[in-house]
Structures are given as structure tokens and as C-alpha cells.
Design an enzyme around this catalytic site. Structure first.
Site, short mmCIF file in Angstrom:
data_model
loop_
_atom_site.label_atom_id
_atom_site.label_comp_id
_atom_site.label_asym_id
_atom_site.label_seq_id
_atom_site.Cartn_x
_atom_site.Cartn_y
_atom_site.Cartn_z
N SER A 7 -27.45 14.53 -35.20
CA SER A 7 -27.86 13.39 -34.88
C SER A 7 -26.91 12.56 -35.65
O SER A 7 -26.44 12.52 -36.70
CB SER A 7 -28.76 12.86 -35.76
OG SER A 7 -29.31 11.50 -35.85
N HIS A 32 -27.85 14.47 -30.51
CA HIS A 32 -28.54 14.01 -30.65
C HIS A 32 -28.62 12.60 -31.43
O HIS A 32 -27.55 11.87 -31.85
CB HIS A 32 -29.65 14.51 -32.13
CG HIS A 32 -31.12 14.30 -32.43
ND1 HIS A 32 -32.36 14.44 -31.16
CD2 HIS A 32 -31.69 13.36 -32.78
CE1 HIS A 32 -33.02 13.41 -31.49
NE2 HIS A 32 -32.84 13.06 -32.73
N ASP A 34 -30.44 8.92 -31.51
CA ASP A 34 -31.57 8.23 -32.35
C ASP A 34 -31.55 6.79 -31.69
O ASP A 34 -30.98 6.23 -31.94
CB ASP A 34 -31.58 8.44 -33.12
CG ASP A 34 -32.04 9.58 -33.79
OD1 ASP A 34 -33.35 10.30 -33.66
OD2 ASP A 34 -31.55 10.56 -34.97
N MET A 36 -33.71 3.00 -31.70
CA MET A 36 -34.37 2.36 -32.56
C MET A 36 -35.01 0.94 -31.40
O MET A 36 -33.56 0.33 -32.16
CB MET A 36 -34.23 2.81 -33.04
CG MET A 36 -34.53 4.18 -34.27
SD MET A 36 -33.83 4.38 -35.63
CE MET A 36 -34.11 5.71 -36.03
N HIS A 65 -33.41 10.96 -27.56
CA HIS A 65 -34.32 10.46 -28.60
C HIS A 65 -35.29 9.38 -28.61
O HIS A 65 -34.47 8.35 -29.23
CB HIS A 65 -34.88 11.00 -29.57
CG HIS A 65 -36.16 11.46 -30.95
ND1 HIS A 65 -36.23 11.10 -32.13
CD2 HIS A 65 -37.07 10.50 -30.84
CE1 HIS A 65 -36.99 11.21 -33.10
NE2 HIS A 65 -38.30 11.22 -31.82
N MET A 67 -37.30 6.34 -29.52
CA MET A 67 -38.55 6.03 -29.94
C MET A 67 -38.47 4.42 -30.37
O MET A 67 -37.95 3.21 -30.69
CB MET A 67 -37.72 6.23 -32.32
CG MET A 67 -38.21 7.35 -32.62
SD MET A 67 -36.64 8.24 -34.13
CE MET A 67 -35.35 8.14 -33.34
N MET A 136 -41.51 15.77 -35.58
CA MET A 136 -40.79 14.96 -36.14
C MET A 136 -41.51 15.42 -38.01
O MET A 136 -42.68 15.88 -38.14
CB MET A 136 -41.03 13.69 -36.36
CG MET A 136 -40.93 12.84 -35.12
SD MET A 136 -39.06 12.82 -35.04
CE MET A 136 -39.02 12.04 -36.80
N ASP A 174 -37.05 17.78 -36.40
CA ASP A 174 -36.24 16.35 -36.47
C ASP A 174 -36.56 15.71 -37.77
O ASP A 174 -37.22 15.14 -38.39
CB ASP A 174 -36.17 15.53 -35.37
CG ASP A 174 -34.88 14.33 -35.64
OD1 ASP A 174 -34.31 14.71 -36.58
OD2 ASP A 174 -35.18 13.53 -34.54
C1 DX5 Z 1 -34.99 9.67 -37.82
C2 DX5 Z 1 -34.41 10.35 -36.62
C3 DX5 Z 1 -33.62 11.19 -36.63
C4 DX5 Z 1 -32.78 11.14 -38.41
C5 DX5 Z 1 -32.76 12.38 -39.12
O1 DX5 Z 1 -36.74 9.14 -37.07
O2 DX5 Z 1 -35.09 11.29 -35.25
O3 DX5 Z 1 -33.15 12.19 -35.71
O4 DX5 Z 1 -31.57 10.88 -38.02
O5 DX5 Z 1 -31.75 12.25 -39.74
P1 DX5 Z 1 -31.32 13.18 -41.55
O6 DX5 Z 1 -30.94 14.40 -40.33
O7 DX5 Z 1 -30.83 12.56 -42.08
O8 DX5 Z 1 -33.48 12.98 -41.65
ZN ZN Z 2 -33.67 11.94 -33.77
#
Ligand code: DX5
Ligand code: ZN
Length: 224
Positions: A7, A32, A34, A36, A65, A67, A136, A174
Site C-alpha cells: 500500500s 494497493h 488507498d 480517501m 481501494h 474509501m 478491513m 487490509d
Molecule cells: C487504511 C488503508 C490501508 C493502509 C494500511 O485505511 O486502507 O490500506 O494503507 O496500512 P498499514 O499496513 O500501515 O496498516
Molecule cells: Zn486500503
């Protein structure tokens, strides 16, 4: 047997191209991303222009992903930008089945994510039309959080359900993934381990991907 999807949330964005090359040299096949929006989760990260740049800079499979609220307004734009896997949250989708179908129709693998408090049963009606289920294992929004141990049993139950129903979707986990839980997660039925800080927070990024992959491919040893 599970593979690692590093990620980039935990990467140094000023050195992103080089850090991605290191992850790839450690054996990663996917990346990956993320996304947000500051509404669905209390943080803002990156979006479509970054995916466009990544698609030009790497051949890794871009695993996005989302969010975000109203993911139906953005899924196609991410696919057009180069996403090959698009995962939306069950909690953000009143018309989940329709959106999953649209993601597939636009040529990407369709994933659905569940927050820690959302039960597996909310997916009963769509499991036949997903390519990926993301469990999650932290409350989404931030990297570097601790793995929630109850996630392990959730993965086991989802894996059993998949086996009994004969579904083919992959299971992704994740949040808080590390050498401490990678073997257990693979053994529980997880196919893809998302890892942010345990990969990009390491001094040796390639070595961290290799170590996690090795642990995920020797589940029996890891849990011994
Ligand atoms: C959190 C993300 C994850 C995050 C994981 O909301 O969806 O993908 O990057 O990070 P680590 O591996 O540091 O928990
Ligand atoms: Zn993620």
C-alpha cells in the site's frame, strides 16, 4: 498461499517511482492505492491523477481501494486512469450490485470492502458477482494502526462460506498486516495481504515484500 499488495499510503510520495520499483523487485505483482475523500473516512489521500501517473510508470496491477462516499461517481474514472481492480465499500453503496456490475463491465475486477463492524451477511446477495472481498482489519482512514485480532476469524468464516458455496472471489485483508500475522492470515484463507507500513516503512522495501511473502507461503510454520 497469499501474495502481498504493498500500500503506497505509507510510501514517500516524493520518491514514489523508486520505492515502487523496489517493491516490484521484491516480487510484488500488484500495488494497493488507498483513495480517501475526507467524508467516508476522516482523512484525505490521493486520487485519479496519481493513478494515471502510476499506470504510466509501472506494470504492477493497480489495486484501488475507494474509501469514498458515492463511489459510483468515480469508479469508471479510476478504471479509465488505469485501475485493474476497484474495491468499493459496502457501507458506501446503497446499490452495490449495480456498481459491481458496472466495474466489471468497464473491464476491471470488482471488489467489495467491509469495515470491521460490518457483518459478512451484508454480502450474501452479491457474493456471486464479486472478484474480491476485502476484510478491513483496522478502522479505515489511516496507515500504521494495529491489526484487529477479530479479523482473523472473519477471514476464516468468509473462506468457509466461499468453499461451501463454490465461489471464486479472492479474499484480501487490509490494515496492520505484518510478519506477526501474515502466516495466520494466509492459513485462514486470505489470498492478498495489503501491507503499508510493514513494506514502505522498512529500510529495505524489497526485502520486506520478500519476507512477508515468504511468511504468507509458509503458514503452518508461521503459526507454530
Ligand atoms: C487504511 C488503508 C490501508 C493502509 C494500511 O485505511 O486502507 O490500506 O494503507 O496500512 P498499514 O499496513 O500501515 O496498516
Ligand atoms: Zn486500503
Amino acid at each position: 498461499m497469499a501474495e502481498v499488495s504493498p500500500s503506497i499510503l505509507a510510501a514517500d510520495f516524493a520518491a514514489l517511482g523508486e520505492q515502487i520499483r523496489q517493491a516490484e523487485s521484491g516480487g510484488a505483482r500488484m500495488l494497493h492505492v488507498d483513495v480517501m475523500d475526507g467524508h467516508f473516512v476522516p482523512n484525505i489521500s490521493i486520487g485519479i491523477p496519481v493513478v494515471e501517473s502510476l499506470a504510466k510508470a509501472t506494470d504492477l496491477i493497480l489495486d484501488c481501494h475507494l474509501m469514498v462516499d458515492n463511489p459510483e461517481d468515480y469508479a469508471k474514472a479510476f478504471i479509465d486512469a488505469g485501475a485493474k481492480m476497484v474495491t468499493v465499500h459496502q457501507e458506501a453503496c446503497p446499490h452495490l450490485g449495480r456498481l459491481l456490475g458496472q466495474i466489471r463491465d468497464n473491464g476491471a475486477a470488482a471488489g467489495v470492502a467491509l469495515n470491521p463492524a460490518t457483518p459478512l451477511s451484508t454480502l450474501d446477495e452479491v457474493l456471486g458477482q464479486v472478484d474480491l472481498v476485502l476484510i478491513m482489519s483496522v478502522h479505515p482512514g489511516f496507515g500504521g494502526q494495529s491489526f484487529l485480532p477479530a479479523s482473523l476469524d472473519k477471514v476464516r468464516r468468509l473462506s468457509a462460506l466461499r468453499r461451501h458455496a463454490g465461489h471464486a472471489f479472492r479474499i484480501q485483508v487490509d490494515g496492520g498486516v505484518s510478519l506477526d500475522n501474515a502466516g495466520l492470515l494466509a492459513e485462514a484463507g486470505c489470498d492478498i495481504l495489503v501491507a503499508g507500513s510493514s513494506v514502505f516503512g522498512a529500510d529495505d522495501i524489497a526485502g520486506a515484500v520478500r519476507a512477508l511473502s515468504a511468511r504468507a507461503n509458509l503458514p503452518a510454520l508461521a503459526s507454530a
